[in-house]
Write an enzyme that holds these catalytic residues in place. Structure first.
Site, PDB file in Angstrom:
ATOM      1  N   GLU A  99       1.331  -1.341  -0.304  1.00  0.00           N
ATOM      2  CA  GLU A  99       0.099   0.337  -0.482  1.00  0.00           C
ATOM      3  C   GLU A  99       0.830   1.580   0.232  1.00  0.00           C
ATOM      4  O   GLU A  99       0.710   2.260  -0.751  1.00  0.00           O
ATOM      5  CB  GLU A  99      -0.830   0.506   0.887  1.00  0.00           C
ATOM      6  CG  GLU A  99      -2.005  -1.137   1.176  1.00  0.00           C
ATOM      7  CD  GLU A  99      -2.827  -0.975   0.222  1.00  0.00           C
ATOM      8  OE1 GLU A  99      -3.178   0.243   0.162  1.00  0.00           O
ATOM      9  OE2 GLU A  99      -3.294  -1.705  -0.371  1.00  0.00           O
ATOM     10  N   SER A 374     -42.597 -32.423  40.156  1.00  0.00           N
ATOM     11  CA  SER A 374     -42.418 -33.089  41.005  1.00  0.00           C
ATOM     12  C   SER A 374     -40.700 -32.351  41.428  1.00  0.00           C
ATOM     13  O   SER A 374     -40.659 -32.132  42.406  1.00  0.00           O
ATOM     14  CB  SER A 374     -42.036 -34.950  40.683  1.00  0.00           C
ATOM     15  OG  SER A 374     -43.767 -34.422  41.332  1.00  0.00           O
TER      16      SER A 374
END
Length: 718
Positions: A99, A374
């Site tokens: 770049e 239960s």
């Protein structure tokens, strides 16, 4: 007309030359204006906003209980900022080569490169070469639009100059690498590395770094998941540039160029969603008083209580279709939920809120309340009964059809066992004995204990049906699981949480969990109840959890649909000294077409899910609870339930049972012991001389937090 026609080609060349001329003219004007501004010191007219550079939107990071990064929750931008020191030097040089080769030499705008790019465009009669520096690119990405105008170019150049005055080259490169887009939804090198290679940028190799550097020119054309061949070709070009600039040797270039492209499977990338992660993010929003969009762009770090291994096992169990009943006739799947808590701390270790993977939808672990059946008995009946001082493991109970006022409970399957002990009633989940106990100790006494461990009640919840899970609003899997904490850790309850602390992106602590623990029962009674629930696994309703070498305590629960025509909900809660797990099965909306088969009970449905988790977590080496000093083990005569003699006659059965010290039964033929030494009567097998305790534990309202463990004060029972 063909594109090869000389006239067409001539006109194309003219247009390109015209564009080159205009580009040269614009560049010269930019250069002149830039130099004039620089000399005159008037570049300050364009403001540099450092906040745009230092506080870019970042992904919310989630860490597990061991401190490992396990998720990145984000909105439109997936960005994980990292310091330049964590990017390998060779990878940094790959980006500079691709770049901005003169990055460390120019002051923000590279005029030598600009002139070179213009000459190359003129020489090739093209517009292929660009000349923006890394600094200029960073300015454009954070401050400007992509419009190609003289004004924008001038602003970009002036801001690049200012940027280089404010920050060092390394700081600029760090911000750039954290800013740029790499495709696949990844912004910044860390997110890109995890998306493409399934690892942190700090672990990137030379060839991987060069590939990422090559992607920036055009993520659409060079992203490896879209164009793998073009991506590799571009990577090799970057490697050649690195060798040309002297950053790597020719041999290193050849070796890296020869490596095949190897991307991480999608499953190896950092997840961005999940029931646990979404729940943690929602909790963080509540704790920090901020909205989700802001949180997901904050870059904050949430350090959670997640046990990654248990989470993986829970997800695998819930994804295993063979562990679930068949879909309804219309194709609607049976749903499920699972939550696992750390037994010692009460924190959330794992969470799966459904089978469909709709993470943003209903989380059945936290958002759903159903009848627990239960599975509520240990919380609402058995623990309060032990704490009341009137019950031991061998307390005698009548299991036969009984009417309590206008309420006539029935056992599952309509079978009754007659006279049973409390242990037998717990193991076999007998309904009538449970209701009789709650009737004896009082509904408010049972509710009081349940409230102390996080169970909420509707004002209509006043009847004995509560003993069998008949709560008006029901319970969530998370609250039911959390209510078992005292049984698993020796008596304490802590409100379950999933977040340990939250920091900002710089590591400043924004929130830290300082949860208080409440002592709600003594260790001795917790051990007794746990051992009775162990019997449910060995011989009772939870035998599917009887895993060789992995002892567990468990309680199942089932609620039927339309008087036994199938079931609405199936539950199992199981635990050991490490974890408490709760599993649920059922349909989101139960009706005649969407109900569990009659055979899918708590012990036959969710118990299989929990077995998968515990079996795979331990193999054949699971932990068990240490008997506390307040508990004694005594050998009893099976017929009389009194202490057996040392030389019990042959054929008379005995068994061992646990009691709180001082509550164990007395000897066989006489209530007076030990027997006088001048008699010939054999001596009973007794526990050591009982040491009186400070009394049994009853309870009132939910206590206030305290640093010192405490017990409930006695209150009158009805």
């Amino acid at each position: 007309m063909s594109k090869k026609d000389p006239g067409v080609q001539s006109r194309r060349a003219v247009r390109i030359l015209r564009k080159i001329f205009l580009s040269v003219l614009v560049s010269i004007l930019v250069f002149l204006v830039f130099m004039f501004s620089y000399i005159a010191g008037i570049e300050n007219w364009q403001t540099l906003d450092t906040a745009l550079l230092e506080h870019m939107d970042q992904t919310l990071l989630v860490y597990d209980d061991g401190g490992a990064l396990c998720a990145g929750v984000h909105g439109k931008v997936n960005r994980i900022a990292i310091p330049i020191s964590e990017v390998p030097d060779a990878v940094q040089k790959a980006f500079i080569s691709a770049e901005d080769a003169r990055f460390y030499e120019h002051g923000g705008v590279d005029f030598i490169r600009i002139m070179g790019a213009l000459w190359e465009d003129i020489r090739t009669v093209s517009l292929k070469e660009g000349a923006s520096t890394i600094t200029q690119q960073l300015v454009k990405l954070t401050h400007l639009t992509s419009e190609k105008t003289f004004s924008r170019k001038l602003k970009e150049a002036l801001l690049a100059l200012r940027l280089e005055r404010e920050y060092t080259k390394d700081e600029i490169l760090e911000m750039y690498l954290n800013c740029v887009y790499f495709g696949h939804g990844a912004y910044g090198i860390e997110a890109a590395s995890r998306e493409y290679f399934g690892k942190s940028a700090s672990e990137l190799t030379l060839d991987e770094g060069a590939l990422l550097a090559g992607v920036l020119k055009s993520p659409t054309n060079y992203a490896p998941h879209i164009e793998p061949e073009a991506s590799v070709k571009r990577r090799n070009l970057v490697l050649s540039l690195m060798a040309q600039y002297g950053y790597i040797t020719e041999a290193e270039k050849q070796e890296a160029s020869s490596k095949p492209l190897k991307l991480a499977p999608e499953a190896d990338t950092l997840p961005s969603q999940g029931y646990f992660f979404n729940y943690a993010a929602e909790e963080a929003c509540r704790l920090l008083n901020m909205d989700m969009d802001a949180l997901m762009a904050s870059g904050y770090k949430i350090y959670t209580t997640l046990d990654s291994r248990m989470q993986e096992l829970a997800e695998a169990a819930m994804a295993n279709d063979s562990l679930f009943p068949a879909n309804a006739q219309d194709g609607t799947p049976v749903q499920g939920a699972m939550v696992i808590l750390n037994a010692r701390t009460g924190s959330i270790a794992a969470m799966v809120g459904g089978r469909t993977g709709d993470y943003a939808g209903l989380n059945r672990v936290t958002d759903m309340k159903r009848q627990p059946g239960s599975a509520i008995k240990p919380v609402l009946v058995f623990a309060p009964a032990l704490l009341s001082g009137g019950y031991t493991t061998i307390s005698q109970l009548n299991d036969e059809p009984t009417t309590f006022g206008n309420y006539s409970p029935q056992n599952y399957g309509g079978e009754y066992k007659g006279k049973v002990t409390l242990r037998q009633a717990v193991a076999s989940s007998l309904n009538v004995p449970a209701v009789s106990i709650l009737d004896d100790i009082g509904v408010e006494t049972g509710k009081s204990f349940a409230k102390s461990v996080g169970i909420d009640f509707n004002e209509q919840d006043t009847g004995l049906s509560l003993a069998l899970g008949g709560l008006t609003d029901g319970v969530s899997p998370l609250s039911l699981c959390a209510a078992y904490q005292p049984f698993a850790n020796g008596g304490t309850y802590t409100q379950p949480a999933c977040i340990k602390r939250i920091t900002d992106a710089q590591g400043n602590v924004l929130y830290e969990n300082k949860a208080m623990s409440y002592t709600v029962m003594d260790a001795g009674n917790a051990f007794l109840l746990t051992d009775m629930l162990r019997s449910a696994v060995e011989t009772g309703t939870a035998t599917r959890l009887n895993i060789q070498g992995v002892p567990l305590a468990a309680k199942t629960g089932t609620t039927d649909y339309a008087d036994g025509d199938g079931n609405s909900d199936a539950w199992t809660v199981a635990y050991n000294p490490d974890y408490i797990a709760c599993g649920w099965m059922g349909f989101d909306k139960t009706d005649a077409q969407h109900r569990l088969p009659a055979g899918v009970t708590g012990g036959a449905g969710p118990a299989k899910l929990l077995k998968y988790v515990f079996e795979n977590a331990y193999g054949q080496n699971g932990p068990w609870f240490v008997q506390p000093d307040s508990v004694v083990r005594v050998t009893l005569d099976a017929d009389t339930l009194r202490v057996a003699y040392t030389d019990q006659p042959t054929g008379e059965a005995t068994f061992e049972e646990y009691f709180l010290r001082g509550t164990e039964p007395k000897g066989g033929l006489s209530d007076f012991f030990p027997v006088a030494p001048d008699t010939e009567e054999p001596t009973p097998t007794l526990a050591p001389t009982p040491t009186p305790t400070s009394g049994f534990f009853r309870f009132g309202d939910t206590p206030e937090p305290t640093e010192t463990p405490f017990f409930y004060e006695p209150s009158a029972s009805p």
